[in-house]
Design a protein around this motif. Structure first.
Motif, short mmCIF file in Angstrom:
data_model
loop_
_atom_site.label_atom_id
_atom_site.label_comp_id
_atom_site.label_asym_id
_atom_site.label_seq_id
_atom_site.Cartn_x
_atom_site.Cartn_y
_atom_site.Cartn_z
N THR A 114 11.22 8.87 6.57
CA THR A 114 10.05 9.69 6.25
C THR A 114 9.04 9.69 7.39
OG1 THR A 114 10.31 9.29 3.88
CG2 THR A 114 8.15 10.04 4.63
N THR B 88 1.25 9.84 6.53
CA THR B 88 2.59 9.36 6.22
C THR B 88 2.67 7.85 6.30
OG1 THR B 88 3.47 11.41 7.17
CG2 THR B 88 5.02 9.61 6.82
N THR C 109 2.27 6.66 2.09
CA THR C 109 3.58 6.33 1.54
C THR C 109 3.74 4.86 1.21
OG1 THR C 109 4.43 6.15 3.82
CG2 THR C 109 4.75 8.26 2.67
N LYS D 235 4.13 7.44 -4.02
CA LYS D 235 5.46 8.01 -3.88
C LYS D 235 5.40 9.27 -3.03
CE LYS D 235 7.32 6.18 -8.21
NZ LYS D 235 7.99 6.49 -9.50
N ASP D 236 6.58 9.67 -2.53
CA ASP D 236 6.64 10.83 -1.64
C ASP D 236 6.06 12.08 -2.30
OD1 ASP D 236 7.78 9.28 0.27
OD2 ASP D 236 9.82 10.03 0.00
N TYR D 237 6.36 12.29 -3.58
CA TYR D 237 5.88 13.49 -4.25
C TYR D 237 4.36 13.51 -4.35
CZ TYR D 237 10.68 14.52 -5.58
OH TYR D 237 12.01 14.82 -5.55
N ILE E 277 3.07 14.59 -1.03
CA ILE E 277 3.27 16.03 -0.86
C ILE E 277 2.18 16.81 -1.58
CG2 ILE E 277 4.80 17.95 -1.42
CD1 ILE E 277 7.15 16.05 -1.00
N LEU F 176 7.64 15.89 4.63
CA LEU F 176 8.12 14.95 3.62
C LEU F 176 9.23 15.54 2.76
CD1 LEU F 176 5.60 13.38 4.53
CD2 LEU F 176 5.27 12.72 2.14
N ARG G 81 12.86 13.94 2.30
CA ARG G 81 13.39 13.67 0.96
C ARG G 81 14.79 14.26 0.79
NH1 ARG G 81 11.66 9.80 -2.58
NH2 ARG G 81 12.29 10.31 -4.69
#
Length: 526
Positions: A217, A367, A371, A375-377, A380, A419, A423
């Motif tokens: 990531t 990032t 992170t 979480k990644d979502y 985003i 991201l 993913r």
């Protein structure tokens, strides 16, 4: 016995073991015999081994410098070529292009020659954009997909060769005063070699080969950051250089940078894809068409693993994010040159130069730190909220200082495309990374063509009624992307969502495999 450096771990190897292993594999059937030719050590092999000996940093720094240099050269050639075309067209109409702030002239005060020159310039840009964009869609799709078999050097080198050809054509047109239509040849050549989309997909595939999932990531975010910073550096230098020395020196610098990048990728960056199976079994190499079909079918036939809907939704998020991203840059430039701002070229240059640096800083820091606790979502969604905040500031600002706050409000709006690609890379098997990035590169090219074009038509249609309507449409598209991201979160949170965590899990065994396959002494094709 020979000691080999594998990502910081020294392993003792014996070269004749290759023949021994193959003979053991077929020892059960005495009638079968496989001839294995062990490559002889030649001068090139010794030179490469000497260059990469005890260089553990090669795995961490490989294609990143090439991406930065390519973005600087593209920033120089792209901006300078547009100004060169405008200068030549206006020169044909005996119109001076010196001075700035011409965007605030009222249309009624323009002469017929100025109107015709502006129409010709806009028409040339439209034709150039389509000629240079459509073929790259198919080239990116094909070359990136077959790179899973033929290697990553092809998608990395092919676009730069196209850049060299395009830069050479421009220099010929400029020095020999050839017709501007010859410049379309450079765009065609550049497009049929994949362009930036193919080069970036090659870099992304290479990074996916050489990094573990837990680091991927941040490394993808670093690639986007280098892309933004490279274009920002070019934006600062090009304007002052043109004013001091004309159009040719920036292109000569770009030509030298592209040539150096070719040698760097050829002799310094190791190949990460090497098909040892074909060598051991003497199987004929598959054709390009079959390799392409296998790669794309491997991506599209993930339904049995429950990932097709997830992948299509993720690609939709990438398309919306990149379409809005590209349209903001083009439409905002036109707005800043017009009433009520009436910026000149110098002020606009500073704005365009600070934008990529702030976005790159926000992308890297966001990032790195977001992170760790989110979480990644969630990260985003933060990026999309930053995009909405930036569009709101554009709508309510009527002063110069307010428009400079646009970059601050949108400092995280480059997070979503970086991201979401990372993913997707975690979800797809290592053998299909090239096919995946062929799809993402094609989506990026399509978004860069359709986004500015469609939203530009909306801006043109509502310019005399409600000029901010296009930004409201962008906000709506961003909200749609946020809803799709929410659906992705629900899919992974469902009872069947454990399969996604299984595919995305990062184990120590995966890291060891990555380190061994990306050793500086492994992977060269002689």
């Amino acid at each position: 016995m020979k000691k080999q450096d594998l990502g910081g771990k020294v392993v003792e190897m014996e070269e004749p073991d290759l023949v021994t292993v193959v003979n053991e594999q077929v020892s059960g059937n005495s009638s079968e015999h496989i001839d294995v030719n062990v490559p002889k050590t030649n001068f090139c092999t010794k030179l490469k081994g000497l260059c990469f000996r005890n260089m553990n940093a090669v795995r961490r720094v490989s294609v990143e410098p090439a991406l930065l240099v390519v973005m600087i050269s593209m920033g120089l050639t792209g901006g300078v070529s547009m100004q060169f075309v405008q200068h030549r067209i206006f020169e044909n109409f005996n119109i001076s292009t010196s001075g700035g702030g011409g965007g605030c002239n009222v249309t009624a005060n323009l002469t017929e020659a100025q109107k015709e020159a502006q129409l010709e310039f806009n028409g040339f840009n439209v034709i150039s954009g389509f000629v240079g964009g459509i073929p790259a869609l198919f080239v990116t799709l094909i070359v990136s997909a077959i790179s899973d078999k033929v290697g990553r050097k092809l998608p990395l080198l092919l676009p730069i060769v196209g850049m060299l050809c395009g830069t050479s054509v421009f220099l010929l047109v400029s020095h020999l005063h050839l017709p501007l239509t010859v410049l379309l040849v450079s765009n065609i050549v550049f497009s049929f070699t994949g362009g930036y989309a193919l080069f970036f997909s090659g870099c992304a595939s290479y990074v996916a080969d050489t990094t573990s999932k837990k680091d991927r990531t941040f490394v993808f975010a670093l690639l986007f950051t280098l892309s933004l910073i490279g274009s920002g550096i070019a934006g600062i230098a090009a304007g002052y250089w043109i004013k001091a020395s004309g159009f040719n020196p920036p292109f000569w610098l770009a030509f030298a940078m592209q040539l150096i990048t070719v040698f760097y990728l050829l002799f310094w960056v190791p190949e990460t894809v090497k098909s040892t199976e074909d060598v051991l079994t003497n199987k004929p190499k598959p054709s390009t068409a079959s390799t392409l079909c296998q790669g794309l079918s491997g991506i599209l036939n993930v339904a049995e693993k429950g990932r097709r809907i997830w992948l299509l939704l993720a690609l939709s998020v990438q398309f919306l994010a990149l379409a809005v991203f590209g349209a903001i840059n083009s439409i905002l430039t036109v707005r800043l040159l017009s009433l009520p701002f009436c910026w000149n070229s110098v002020l606009l240059g500073y704005f365009n130069a600070t934008k990529p640096f702030i976005n790159g800083l926000g992308l890297t820091l966001g990032t790195r730190f977001f992170t760790r606790c989110l979480k990644d979502y969630a990260v985003i969604q933060i990026g999309f909220l930053s995009t909405i905040a930036m569009l709101i500031v554009i709508c309510i600002s009527t002063e110069t200082y307010g428009m400079f706050l646009v970059n601050v409000a949108g400092c995280f709006h480059a997070l979503p495309p970086a991201l979401i690609i990372a993913r997707m890379s975690k979800l797809i098997e290592p053998s299909l990374q090239g096919a995946l990035f062929s799809l993402t590169g094609t989506i990026e090219s399509l978004a860069n063509i359709l986004g500015p074009f469609i939203l530009g038509l909306v801006y043109q249609a509502t310019l005399n009624t409600f000029s901010l309507a296009v930004f409201v449409v962008m906000i709506a598209l961003t909200v749609v992307a946020m809803i799709i991201v929410g659906i992705l979160m629900l899919i992974e949170g469902s009872p069947d969502g454990q399969k996604y965590q299984e595919f995305m899990s990062d184990s120590e065994q995966d890291d060891d495999m990555i380190k061994s396959t990306t050793s500086p002494n492994v992977g060269y094709d002689e």
